[in-house]
Design an enzyme around this catalytic site. Structure first.
Site, PDB file in Angstrom:
ATOM      1  N   CYS A 113       0.680  -1.209   0.020  1.00  0.00           N
ATOM      2  CA  CYS A 113       0.042   0.038   0.010  1.00  0.00           C
ATOM      3  C   CYS A 113       0.880   1.376   0.206  1.00  0.00           C
ATOM      4  O   CYS A 113       1.880   1.272   0.477  1.00  0.00           O
ATOM      5  CB  CYS A 113      -0.990  -0.121   1.369  1.00  0.00           C
ATOM      6  N   CYS A 195      -3.728   0.198  -3.269  1.00  0.00           N
ATOM      7  CA  CYS A 195      -4.234   0.517  -2.012  1.00  0.00           C
ATOM      8  C   CYS A 195      -3.513   1.521  -1.452  1.00  0.00           C
ATOM      9  O   CYS A 195      -2.458   1.905  -1.818  1.00  0.00           O
ATOM     10  CB  CYS A 195      -4.375  -0.703  -1.057  1.00  0.00           C
TER      11      CYS A 195
END
Length: 260
Positions: A113, A195
Site C-alpha cells: 500500500c 491501495c
C-alpha cells in the site's frame, strides 16, 4: 517359358503411381509452406522480438534474484513456458484474458500500500522517479511488467513457431492481439491491487493528458480527472511543474539545492 510382360507392366504402373502420389504430396507441402510464409508476412505490426524466450528467462532470473529477491521462489522456467503457451499455435487476433491466466497464477505479486505509481505518456519520467524511490512501483517495476517491457510476440494458428516477421498492429489489424490483451490484463490487475495513496504521473502540458486537451493542473482534462476521483471519495492533489528538465534533474538528484 511364361510371358513376363504383364508383370513388367504392373511394375511400371506401380512406379508411375508412386511418382504421381509423391508429386501430389510435394505440391501440397509446397502450397502449405507458401501459405505459412505468406501468413508470416501479412500483419502490419512489428514481428516477435528476437531471442524472445531467452530474454524472458534472463529478465525473470534477474528480477527474482537481484531486483526483488523476496520473489526468488518463483519458477522462471515455468513462467517462460506459461508465457509461450499463452499465445503459441493460436490465431494472433483471437487473444483472451483466459489465455494468460496460467501465467498470472505463477507470478502473483502484490505491491505494498502507498507504493503504486501510474503514468500516462510520461514513461521515462515515472521510471526515473521509481529508480530514485526504490520502494515505489510502476507496472514495469513488477515482475510481469519487468519481463515483458518493450517486447513483442505472436505466433500463428497451427504452428509451434513464433512469428518473427510480423505481428498484428492493434489499430490496423486487430485490438484483441496477444500483446494488447496482455497489457490490458496486467494493467487492470495492477490497478485493482493498488491501495492507500496512489501517485499518477501525467503531462498536463500536452493534449489528451486525460482524454481531452489540457494545459496544467487547472486544464479541462485534469479537472475531469479530479471530479472522477473525488466522486469516489479519494483525495486528489495535482502539482504543476513547467520545467521538465529541472524536474528530471531533481528526480535524479533529490538532494540538489536547486530542488529545495
Amino acid at each position: 517359358m511364361a510371358d513376363s510382360r504383364p508383370k513388367k507392366a504392373k511394375i511400371c504402373l506401380c512406379i508411375f503411381l508412386c511418382l504421381l502420389v509423391g508429386g501430389i504430396i510435394a505440391v501440397v507441402v509446397g502450397v502449405r509452406m507458401w501459405r505459412h510464409s505468406s501468413e508470416h508476412m501479412k500483419w502490419n505490426g512489428t514481428g516477435s522480438t528476437a531471442r524472445f524466450q531467452e530474454i524472458v528467462l534472463e529478465r525473470c532470473y534477474k528480477y527474482t534474484q537481484s531486483v526483488q529477491p523476496e520473489l526468488r521462489d518463483r519458477d522462471c522456467q515455468k513462467i517462460r513456458e506459461a508465457f509461450r503457451n499463452a499465445f503459441i499455435s493460436k490465431d494472433p487476433c483471437s487473444a483472451t484474458e483466459e489465455d494468460y491466466h496460467p501465467l498470472m497464477k505463477l507470478v502473483n505479486q502484490m505491491v505494498p500500500c502507498d507504493k503504486t505509481v501510474f503514468w500516462s505518456k510520461t514513461k521515462e519520467l515515472a521510471h526515473q522517479y521509481t529508480k530514485v524511490q526504490r520502494d515505489m512501483f510502476t507496472l514495469e517495476d513488477t515482475l510481469m511488467g519487468y519481463i515483458a517491457d518493450d517486447l513483442n510476440w505472436c505466433g500463428d494458428a497451427g504452428s509451434y513457431e513464433m512469428n518473427y516477421q510480423s505481428c498484428p498492429h492493434w489499430k490496423k489489424d486487430c485490438s484483441n492481439n496477444f500483446v494488447s490483451v496482455f497489457w490490458d490484463l496486467v494493467s487492470k490487475r495492477f490497478a485493482e491491487n493498488a491501495c492507500g495513496v496512489v501517485q499518477v504521473v501525467l503531462n498536463g502540458s500536452i493534449s489528451n493528458a486525460f482524454d481531452r486537451k489540457s494545459d496544467s493542473c487547472s486544464g479541462s482534462s485534469i479537472n475531469d480527472l479530479r471530479q472522477i476521483i473525488r466522486q469516489r471519495n479519494i483525495k486528489f492533489t495535482c502539482q504543476d511543474n513547467y520545467s521538465s528538465g529541472k524536474f528530471l534533474q531533481c528526480v535524479k538528484k533529490p538532494g540538489d539545492s536547486s530542488c529545495r
